[in-house]
Design a protein around this motif. Structure first.
Motif, PDB file in Angstrom:
ATOM      1  N   ASP D 125       0.799  -1.218   0.000  1.00  0.00           N
ATOM      2  CA  ASP D 125       0.000   0.000   0.000  1.00  0.00           C
ATOM      3  C   ASP D 125       0.835   1.274   0.000  1.00  0.00           C
ATOM      4  O   ASP D 125       1.966   1.296   0.486  1.00  0.00           O
ATOM      5  N   LYS D 201      -3.372 -13.026   1.935  1.00  0.00           N
ATOM      6  CA  LYS D 201      -2.639 -12.174   1.002  1.00  0.00           C
ATOM      7  C   LYS D 201      -2.402 -12.901  -0.313  1.00  0.00           C
ATOM      8  O   LYS D 201      -2.259 -14.114  -0.338  1.00  0.00           O
ATOM      9  N   SER D 306       4.255 -15.063   7.835  1.00  0.00           N
ATOM     10  CA  SER D 306       5.400 -14.954   8.727  1.00  0.00           C
ATOM     11  C   SER D 306       5.154 -15.672  10.050  1.00  0.00           C
ATOM     12  O   SER D 306       4.298 -16.547  10.145  1.00  0.00           O
TER      13      SER D 306
ATOM     14  N   ARG E  57      12.175   5.216   2.443  1.00  0.00           N
ATOM     15  CA  ARG E  57      10.812   4.673   2.526  1.00  0.00           C
ATOM     16  C   ARG E  57       9.895   5.606   3.299  1.00  0.00           C
ATOM     17  O   ARG E  57       8.802   5.936   2.818  1.00  0.00           O
ATOM     18  N   HIS E 129       5.840   4.468  14.521  1.00  0.00           N
ATOM     19  CA  HIS E 129       4.383   4.361  14.444  1.00  0.00           C
ATOM     20  C   HIS E 129       3.768   3.118  15.061  1.00  0.00           C
ATOM     21  O   HIS E 129       2.559   3.051  15.235  1.00  0.00           O
ATOM     22  N   CYS E 172       6.520  -8.061  10.142  1.00  0.00           N
ATOM     23  CA  CYS E 172       5.964  -7.376   8.979  1.00  0.00           C
ATOM     24  C   CYS E 172       7.010  -7.151   7.899  1.00  0.00           C
ATOM     25  O   CYS E 172       6.676  -6.964   6.742  1.00  0.00           O
TER      26      CYS E 172
HETATM   27  C1  SRM Z   1       2.453  -1.194   7.864  1.00  0.00           C
HETATM   28  C2  SRM Z   1       3.078  -2.567   7.838  1.00  0.00           C
HETATM   29  C3  SRM Z   1       4.583  -2.512   8.080  1.00  0.00           C
HETATM   30  C4  SRM Z   1       5.234  -1.490   7.251  1.00  0.00           C
HETATM   31  O1  SRM Z   1       5.781  -0.587   7.860  1.00  0.00           O
HETATM   32  O2  SRM Z   1       5.234  -1.631   6.031  1.00  0.00           O
HETATM   33  C5  SRM Z   1       2.499  -3.478   8.888  1.00  0.00           C
HETATM   34  C6  SRM Z   1       2.157  -3.017  10.100  1.00  0.00           C
HETATM   35  C7  SRM Z   1       1.512  -3.752  11.059  1.00  0.00           C
HETATM   36  N1  SRM Z   1       1.291  -5.093  11.002  1.00  0.00           N
HETATM   37 FE1  SRM Z   1       2.006  -6.280   9.593  1.00  0.00          FE
HETATM   38  N2  SRM Z   1       2.390  -4.753   8.458  1.00  0.00           N
HETATM   39  C8  SRM Z   1       2.737  -4.775   7.177  1.00  0.00           C
HETATM   40  C9  SRM Z   1       3.004  -5.857   6.420  1.00  0.00           C
HETATM   41  C10 SRM Z   1       3.114  -7.147   6.933  1.00  0.00           C
HETATM   42  C11 SRM Z   1       3.751  -8.241   6.273  1.00  0.00           C
HETATM   43  C12 SRM Z   1       4.478  -8.203   4.931  1.00  0.00           C
HETATM   44  C13 SRM Z   1       3.632  -8.438   3.748  1.00  0.00           C
HETATM   45  O3  SRM Z   1       2.414  -8.278   3.751  1.00  0.00           O
HETATM   46  O4  SRM Z   1       4.226  -8.785   2.724  1.00  0.00           O
HETATM   47  C14 SRM Z   1       3.673  -9.306   7.142  1.00  0.00           C
HETATM   48  C15 SRM Z   1       4.283 -10.711   6.953  1.00  0.00           C
HETATM   49  C16 SRM Z   1       3.542 -11.548   5.982  1.00  0.00           C
HETATM   50  C17 SRM Z   1       2.330 -12.167   6.574  1.00  0.00           C
HETATM   51  O5  SRM Z   1       1.235 -11.665   6.291  1.00  0.00           O
HETATM   52  O6  SRM Z   1       2.462 -13.133   7.325  1.00  0.00           O
HETATM   53  C18 SRM Z   1       2.965  -8.838   8.307  1.00  0.00           C
HETATM   54  C19 SRM Z   1       2.690  -9.591   9.421  1.00  0.00           C
HETATM   55  C20 SRM Z   1       1.936  -9.132  10.492  1.00  0.00           C
HETATM   56  C21 SRM Z   1       1.452  -9.955  11.544  1.00  0.00           C
HETATM   57  C22 SRM Z   1       1.704 -11.464  11.696  1.00  0.00           C
HETATM   58  C23 SRM Z   1       0.783 -12.252  10.856  1.00  0.00           C
HETATM   59  C24 SRM Z   1       1.042 -13.739  10.966  1.00  0.00           C
HETATM   60  O7  SRM Z   1       0.117 -14.481  10.589  1.00  0.00           O
HETATM   61  O8  SRM Z   1       2.106 -14.166  11.404  1.00  0.00           O
HETATM   62  C25 SRM Z   1       0.718  -9.123  12.403  1.00  0.00           C
HETATM   63  C26 SRM Z   1      -0.034  -9.501  13.681  1.00  0.00           C
HETATM   64  C27 SRM Z   1      -1.505  -9.509  13.502  1.00  0.00           C
HETATM   65  O9  SRM Z   1      -2.038  -9.703  12.394  1.00  0.00           O
HETATM   66  O10 SRM Z   1      -2.137  -9.399  14.549  1.00  0.00           O
HETATM   67  C28 SRM Z   1       0.800  -7.819  11.853  1.00  0.00           C
HETATM   68  C29 SRM Z   1       0.236  -6.689  12.415  1.00  0.00           C
HETATM   69  C30 SRM Z   1       0.555  -5.432  12.063  1.00  0.00           C
HETATM   70  C31 SRM Z   1       0.024  -4.214  12.778  1.00  0.00           C
HETATM   71  C32 SRM Z   1      -1.363  -3.974  12.280  1.00  0.00           C
HETATM   72  C33 SRM Z   1       0.146  -4.315  14.261  1.00  0.00           C
HETATM   73  C34 SRM Z   1      -1.134  -4.536  14.998  1.00  0.00           C
HETATM   74  O11 SRM Z   1      -1.332  -5.641  15.438  1.00  0.00           O
HETATM   75  O12 SRM Z   1      -1.852  -3.555  15.167  1.00  0.00           O
HETATM   76  C35 SRM Z   1       1.009  -3.122  12.320  1.00  0.00           C
HETATM   77  C36 SRM Z   1       0.499  -1.736  12.244  1.00  0.00           C
HETATM   78  C37 SRM Z   1       1.663  -0.813  12.301  1.00  0.00           C
HETATM   79  C38 SRM Z   1       1.269   0.592  12.132  1.00  0.00           C
HETATM   80  O13 SRM Z   1       1.722   1.363  12.996  1.00  0.00           O
HETATM   81  O14 SRM Z   1       0.647   0.942  11.136  1.00  0.00           O
HETATM   82  N3  SRM Z   1       1.530  -7.865  10.697  1.00  0.00           N
HETATM   83  N4  SRM Z   1       2.644  -7.519   8.141  1.00  0.00           N
HETATM   84  C39 SRM Z   1       2.848  -3.399   6.591  1.00  0.00           C
HETATM   85  C40 SRM Z   1       1.574  -3.143   5.862  1.00  0.00           C
HETATM   86  C41 SRM Z   1       1.722  -2.019   4.944  1.00  0.00           C
HETATM   87  C42 SRM Z   1       0.869  -2.142   3.746  1.00  0.00           C
HETATM   88  O15 SRM Z   1      -0.338  -2.323   3.861  1.00  0.00           O
HETATM   89  O16 SRM Z   1       1.465  -2.098   2.681  1.00  0.00           O
END
Ligand code: SRM
Ligand code: SRM
Ligand code: SRM
Ligand code: SRM
Ligand code: SF4
Ligand code: SF4
Ligand code: SF4
Ligand code: SF4
Ligand code: SF4
Ligand code: SF4
Ligand code: SF4
Ligand code: SF4
Lengths: 74, 353, 407, 407, 353
Positions: D125, D201, D306, E57, E129, E172
């Motif tokens: 995004d 995803k 992940s 970034r 953040h 992430c």
């Molecule tokens: C913003 C972002 C990191 C970034 O700086 O880029 C992000 C940020 C967060 N991720 Fe993520 N994830 C982001 C890509 C990912 C990815 C990478 C990907 O999609 O390729 C992963 C690993 C791949 C996957 O899906 O497994 C990822 C695996 C997680 C997980 C663990 C999920 C799992 O099944 O293991 C969580 C935990 C959850 O879902 O509760 C999580 C949860 C979160 C949360 C929503 C934390 C939360 O529980 O509230 C974070 C919000 C941070 C914020 O301050 O906005 N995020 N998250 C990425 C999304 C941006 C976008 O929409 O483009």
């Protein structure tokens, strides 16, 4: 397991406990009578030599009072 | 006289022929002058000849006595068994090797099993003595080895071929790391004789005997129930109670696993993998089993590099290619769904067809 | 003996492989039990099912194992095998025999039992196949008198087993025969008095070829190895070359680490010592030219077992290199094994083999608690997940007030 | 703007790599929120801890995701970032932009938010970093008007993502840009209305190089491939040879299946077609001479994610080869994905990714029930255990009476 | 005007420069004329030049506007981002390539990241953040990339090096399949603020939020208890309730995992493996982290074959050898004890020292 002569009290407690159950693992006996497993194992060794207790192998080895558990055709 | 407790096994030193006592730990190299014969040469120059002979493992005391007579005649009364149920006659006199072999052949003994050969099949009790077998052991071994006899008495395979047979999932034959593993499989859950249970079985032990927790007490019925979804037909409950009949003549049979090994040479030890989930118990000669094994063997012979164990070959070409080459059907039964399944999934986009 | 027909079994007397049916028939000549076994077996072949029941206690005084109870399911029809138990006799190291010993075994078994044996059982025992309950103690007494002892069954140390080793093999890196004998004698209580969660097996292989299948089949696998570098006899290499042995393609190209180079001109082999994993391949192919290093001993691996419950496990390295010296009476090994068993006995669930206990509770915990040094040789590769458990007492807890202020 | 000191962060303006601190400072010139962010961040650097709280529902009408709520932990000290939410804007396929579009994004964000972005978030995004609750709906309205839509958050289809593909890459085996666009549009409900056990995803990579990291990072990984044989342009091979490119050592010797042979004399390359696994290595090294076959499409893999809970999973093959044709509107893919999601939605536990559901319930069951043909390409190797579950209704139950008599 | 629901992302077609529209799907091959520049040649002969530029970034709108100005000047207003947060300026006119690069360099932009180089580090939010970070994201990335800058602007590595950073176990940044993964780790269980829980938290949801089931309700206390043995410090509970403080300034820090990859080229995709369980959060420049990474990198450079990814090199020499060469301490923390641990145990007697 411990070596040397076993404690007569422990032997008595084991016999007393085994009288109440059909068969048991020595660990369970140790827990039930509050003794160290190694001491129980050592006491059981003597009890089997005295023909009071025997080992019983069905999927794992239990101990029981001699003659308490029957054989299939018996 | 009372038995001596804990005296331990007989001392092996009393069992060693003089040539071994003299050259103990001083062996320098070996050769295989012909199939079935090992020549071990010591630093001292002394040479020990071992002549390997098959046994059916299940033998009578008269068989052992026959063998003893030969050992007395040719080996000064010394011999050994191998870890694979073969006999090895131990000769210090080279001149006696050929006469021994001639005598053995004349008496119908099978000489071979060395080098790039099939040796004896490690196996178990089967219908002869065990209570949970899904197939016989000795009979299947006999049928398979009769069929593959040429590969026992020659050394023309790409590499050693180690087979194992177990008559149930307990796998006493350790088929789980064999080049070819033959495993007896039940396919139906135990049939419960509730009367028998009520009469004699201690229910908590019965419940505990099930490795997968498929058995629950049924207090109302004073018996137990089996959750069929959890049962993998191992027969452990039958060990605990004869009220849990596990055999099922129409549905018991054999699964084939291949590609395991235990040696560390070249590649790490590896598990055998299932390639045929079921073949029927077509006694007395199990033709489906012997044919399936021969087909796999011949495919290996035709395609493997020299020195390549069966599993090493399959790993090199890829299992998907093995299925294509062998024509064996691939089904969901062959896909792991147990504890360590994940590592078997193809996490990559590169593969053959 | 009754002359019943066994048409199906008779089929298994044909063919070149030695026939177990012939053997049962031979025993049947002298033993009514073996004759009935033949009948039951023929029926199994007809019906495609077994006819045996497990069960009950059949043992000898003072021992908790060594006998497997077996009962035919129709004792009325087959009275001679109503009881048909197995007695496990601990074999001599390396399955070596003199004919006198073998004849003693036969004579005693002719006196007491079916006359049928397995030479040997899959664990290693001499299996005396089929006797009545009442004969068991006399059998033991007689065999004991003749210098034999029982093997293991049940939740104990099972009969140990070793390869031919220094008795006949140039590859042996330690004395497997003596180790097996000495260590078995040390653990007589563990072998004869089942007191553990489940069974435990030890197998001794003299080198990485693992001719006892230890890694797959024993909870504790002792596999010979060396600590220094393979030794190459260049003259012997030249001889192999002279005999047109394909050194490059069969030896060097198949060395898993590519650490062996053959110089076609000088006809010499060279090894990069630190890259060699001691897989034994090159030695197997050129035993006259290549041999193990001088500093010999064994790798100790733990956890092997077959399939039931958690899947089959192979043993995995816990001690990469241990001296296995007769002079030291194998003390280091014995001490280590005691700690390992103690940990398992303490932590294992009923019917849980040690490999499963380690898997359930964690390799790190096992190694720590059994006081085994932690080294990278214990794993193929480190963990892929970040789930490290941190011992809380090791951390700095001085700044963790609820509100985040430093304390 | 207040001129508070940020000595620690200032350190991160040194060095050659572009500095995010500089960027926050630039935003801080125009945005009080960004200025406060700088202060909070400096404090985090001093205290070595974060200062954010998650929480609460911040969203737009009709949607269930696309916004991540964030609150500073000391709203009194930092009133301008008391609320500091992220808005996820769905990026165009392949991250392609014209400057007009980019300027629109900037202008709207200047109007409504912190002026800080991530280009892009780790899922793909456009991340608008930091705004107040009250601005969210207006932000959405304005961006919507300008032709943008929200991305995913929560238990929904997440924003899809693809590699540059046919837009600029000679390796693309299907149209990743169009697939991503078309398929995203098809699944608007799934993207905007979270209704599943957990997130899901999709990532689209045009070839086995997997430049989106799909296999590691997406529940459904679409990786371009071909069904026939690589094509070799021998003239181009000769050119590489003329330029002294090390064909043998770099290409052939590193082909994982050893199926490429180079003839040094004829300067020609040959491939054993049935041995090639389409790993893409040779094409990567000699793009002018080697190209994919003609029958192109994609491999569909499922289950990547992940670490959290059951460990990280990589996707694994479910469909070795699927046509991905624009002409067919990607119908086969859409149908398949629907069946896959349906099965997961039916069977998955809360917070269980599909890879974990498949692992828990069994790959075989999943494939059967999602009606996906079973082929050996789905596994590296078959099962090592004999624990086959037999569908009881398929067996012959006619002879299984309790007493063993035939019925 | 009301917002349009579900209109989907902008159509990429509108974002493509004419040269791409003309040569869409017709690219024939590419070259890397110099670091940071890709030249893609179409079947038609047309050539597209992409100039790759690093970004932090986390950028301001003014940064994007600066970039737009350059794109207007040199690229007819077209550009793209990569999947790794770099910008690619898309030029159809070769003559403009060098002028663009000169301008970029003059303005302090970093050009590079192509071929056998380190590209940008995929990373996450950190202290900027997110609410559960155990470290910062952007700051660590800046420190590491400053240190390794030479490998971004040149192409002298054995192969591509892909790094990822995630500030907590949620990962992430997808560090789990990176050549080098940097993961923020908490090391202490959450500290429970019972008052806060009593005031506002829905206990069942809090209990359910814990992935490992470490949280149990404590009805007596109207709060919860954490089973510390089960907690792996992920912070998911803090997401559910601010009463579960997870950060711990003295004990939070960074773990390093190496050797993962996702491409299928040569070897199958693989997970990264932990080689350093903990390094402190020595902000603002994390010297322990940059040093550790540089040391690993230089070891790889010095020892790998050409074209060999970091993990491919380590797998070839063996992990035990990597630890010997790197001098990194090996401890029980690095031995897996989670669900798939078994496959990591060395089930073989062949290894190096
Ligand atoms: C913003 C972002 C990191 C970034 O700086 O880029 C992000 C940020 C967060 N991720 Fe993520 N994830 C982001 C890509 C990912 C990815 C990478 C990907 O999609 O390729 C992963 C690993 C791949 C996957 O899906 O497994 C990822 C695996 C997680 C997980 C663990 C999920 C799992 O099944 O293991 C969580 C935990 C959850 O879902 O509760 C999580 C949860 C979160 C949360 C929503 C934390 C939360 O529980 O509230 C974070 C919000 C941070 C914020 O301050 O906005 N995020 N998250 C990425 C999304 C941006 C976008 O929409 O483009
Ligand atoms: C006699 C016996 C040991 C014993 O104490 O009884 C033995 C003896 C020898 N083995 Fe073995 N092995 C014996 C069982 C095994 C086993 C275990 C098994 O069969 O279950 C293995 C592991 C099997 C596996 O990997 O699955 C085994 C794997 C080897 C290997 C490794 C082969 C490989 O390349 O993987 C060698 C090396 C070789 O053959 O060059 C070897 C080599 C040898 C040598 C050449 C060692 C020597 O120099 O004396 C002996 C003659 C081998 C031959 O028959 O060609 N021996 N050997 C066992 C004979 C069994 C039999 O009757 O057939
Ligand atoms: C006799 C023997 C097979 C043979 O024909 O050679 C045998 C026979 C039995 N095994 Fe075994 N096992 C025999 C070697 C093995 C081996 C091989 C080995 O030791 O190298 C294994 C695989 C290795 C291992 O230990 O895992 C083996 C794995 C089992 C298991 C599964 C154990 C597991 O943890 O997976 C069982 C089930 C049990 O213990 O309840 C079992 C149980 C049994 C029982 C006692 C069945 C029972 O539950 O009552 C069998 C008695 C048969 C009988 O009629 O006497 N037997 N069993 C072998 C022992 C002979 C000897 O003492 O020399
Ligand atoms: C622009 C980008 C795609 C996009 O849609 O944005 C891209 C573009 C190209 N990749 Fe890639 N890859 C891109 C991310 C990736 C990723 C994903 C990632 O970085 O997270 C991977 C998988 C990484 C992994 O395996 O862990 C990736 C693995 C490859 C490979 C396989 C390398 C290998 O040997 O393992 C190649 C082949 C090669 O380099 O020869 C490749 C080749 C290429 C080529 C040569 C394809 C082409 O002919 O156009 C492009 C130029 C590569 C270069 O920079 O040298 N691309 N490439 C991505 C640039 C990211 C960046 O800014 O640095
Ligand atoms: S494999 Fe099963 S049936 Fe065969 S001997 Fe062992 S326990 Fe008995
Ligand atoms: S056969 Fe095995 S799995 Fe099935 S109920 Fe009996 S003990 Fe349990
Ligand atoms: S394991 Fe090694 S030492 Fe023992 S017999 Fe086999 S080859 Fe010889
Ligand atoms: S022992 Fe194995 S690794 Fe060592 S040189 Fe010989 S073949 Fe190579
Ligand atoms: S995944 Fe393949 S098609 Fe897509 S950009 Fe990378 S190399 Fe090109
Ligand atoms: S694609 Fe891979 S497997 Fe196929 S020929 Fe090229 S390098 Fe070999
Ligand atoms: S890795 Fe953790 S701390 Fe970092 S952005 Fe993702 S959820 Fe937040
Ligand atoms: S930090 Fe994670 S594992 Fe620990 S209690 Fe909270 S949710 Fe559970």
């Amino acid at each position: 397991m411990q070596k040397g002569p076993a404690s007569p009290e422990i032997k008595a407690k084991i016999l007393e406990y085994l009288a109440k159950v059909q068969k048991a693992k020595s660990r369970d006996v140790a827990v039930a009578i509050g003794e160290k497993k190694g001491d129980v194992d050592n006491a059981v060794k003597e009890l089997t030599a005295e023909d009071l207790v025997e080992y019983l192998y069905i999927t794992t080895t239990y101990i029981c009072l001699k003659g308490k558990v029957q054989t299939p055709n018996g | 006289m009372a038995a001596k407790l804990d005296q331990g096994p007989p001392n092996y030193k009393e069992m060693l022929p003089p040539i071994i006592l003299d050259n103990y730990g001083k062996w320098k190299y070996h050769e295989i002058p012909r199939s079935g014969v090992l020549k071990h040469v010591s630093e001292s120059g002394a040479a020990l000849f071992s002549v390997r002979v098959a046994t059916p493992r299940l033998v009578s005391i008269d068989f052992i006595r026959d063998v003893c007579a030969l050992a007395d005649e040719f080996c000064d009364g010394f011999l050994r068994w191998t870890t694979r149920n073969n006999i090895e006659f131990l000769l210090s006199d080279e001149a006696k090797v050929n006469p021994l072999i001639e005598t053995l052949v004349a008496k119908g003994f099978a000489v071979g099993g060395t080098g790039a050969a099939i040796s004896n099949i490690i196996h178990t009790q089967g219908w002869v003595h065990c209570h949970t077998p899904a197939t016989d052991a000795s009979g299947v071994v006999k049928a398979v080895m009769d069929d593959l006899y040429e590969y026992f008495e020659s050394m023309k395979l790409p590499a050693k071929l180690k087979m194992g047979l177990a008559c149930c999932l307990n796998m006493c034959g350790s088929t789980h790391c064999s080049d070819i593993g033959i495993v007896g499989v039940h396919r139906t859950p135990p049939r419960i004789d509730h009367d028998k249970i009520r009469k004699g079985t201690e229910i908590p032990s019965l419940v505990a005997s099930c490795p997968t927790g498929a058995i629950r007490p049924d207090p109302k019925n004073k018996s137990v129930v089996v959750n069929e979804e959890k049962c993998m037909y191992c027969g452990n409950c039958y060990t605990m109670s004869p009220a849990m009949e596990i055999y099922d003549a129409r549905n018991d049979g054999i699964a084939i696993l291949i590609g395991g090994k235990v040696s560390n040479a070249r590649s790490a030890p590896s598990f055998s993998r299932m390639v045929i989930p079921f073949l029927p118990n077509n006694a007395p000669r199990w033709p489906e089993v012997t044919e399936a094994i021969r087909a796999i063997l011949e495919l290996w012979i035709a395609n493997a590099d020299k020195g390549e164990r069966l599993g090493e070959w399959v790993e090199r070409i890829g299992w998907e290619r093995f299925f294509a080459l062998s024509g064996l059907p691939f089904s969901d039964m062959l896909i792991d769904d147990y504890i360590f399944a994940r590592e078997t999934f193809r996490t990559g986009a590169a593969f053959k067809y | 003996m009754t002359e019943k027909k066994t048409p199906l079994l008779d089929e298994l007397e044909k063919g070149k492989w030695p026939s177990f049916v012939t053997e049962i028939k031979r025993a049947a000549v002298k033993s009514a039990a073996s004759a009935e076994l033949l009948q039951v077996l023929e029926r199994s072949y007809e019906e495609r099912r077994g006819h045996w029941k497990h069960g009950g206690i059949v043992g000898v005084r003072g021992y908790g194992g060594g006998v497997i109870g077996r009962y035919v399911d129709e004792p009325e029809t087959y009275p001679n095998i109503a009881e048909f138990h197995t007695v496990r006799i601990n074999q001599p190291s390396g399955f070596f025999y003199n004919t006198k010993t073998l004849r003693t075994i036969c004579d005693l078994w002719e006196k007491h039992g079916s006359g049928l044996t397995n030479m040997h059982g899959s664990t290693g025992d001499i299996i005396l196949l089929g006797c009545k309950t009442e004969h068991i103690q006399p059998i033991f007494d007689d065999y004991s008198e003749a210098g034999f002892d029982l093997g293991g069954s049940g939740s104990c140390l099972r009969t140990t087993n070793c390869c031919v080793g220094p008795g006949r093999c140039e590859y042996a890196c330690y004395d497997t025969l003596e180790a097996c004998y000495n260590i078995t004698n040390e653990f007589m209580d563990e072998l004869h008095r089942p007191m553990w969660p489940y069974k435990s097996k030890i197998k001794f292989s003299g080198c990485a070829n693992d001719c006892t299948g230890a890694i797959a089949r024993s909870d504790i696998s002792v596999i010979g190895t060396w600590r220094d570098t393979i030794r190459i006899d260049q003259d012997a290499v030249k001889e192999y070359a002279a005999n047109k042995f394909p050194i490059q393609s069969q030896v060097c190209d198949k060395c898993p680490t590519g650490c062996l180079t053959y110089n076609n001109e000088t006809q010499e082999l060279a090894v990069i010592a630190e890259d060699c994993t001691r897989c034994h391949h090159c030695i197997n192919l050129m035993p006259k030219a290549i041999q193990a290093g001088k500093e010999k001993g064994a790798t100790i691996l733990v956890g092997g077992k077959s399939t039931i419950v958690q899947s089959a496990f192979m043993s995995s390295v816990v001690i990469p290199f241990m001296k296995m010296d007769v002079e030291d009476d194998f003390e280091e090994f014995k001490d280590t094994v005691r700690r390992i068993w103690e940990w398992w006995d303490e932590n294992g669930k009923t019917r849980e083999r040690i490999g499963e206990t380690i898997f359930r509770l964690g390799m790190g915990k096992f190694l720590r608690e059994a006081e085994i040094p932690i080294v990278p040789q214990q794993v193929f590769r480190p963990r892929a997940n970040p789930y490290v458990f941190w011992a809380q007492e090791d951390l700095d807890k001085s700044g963790t007030a609820l509100d985040g202020t430093a304390l």
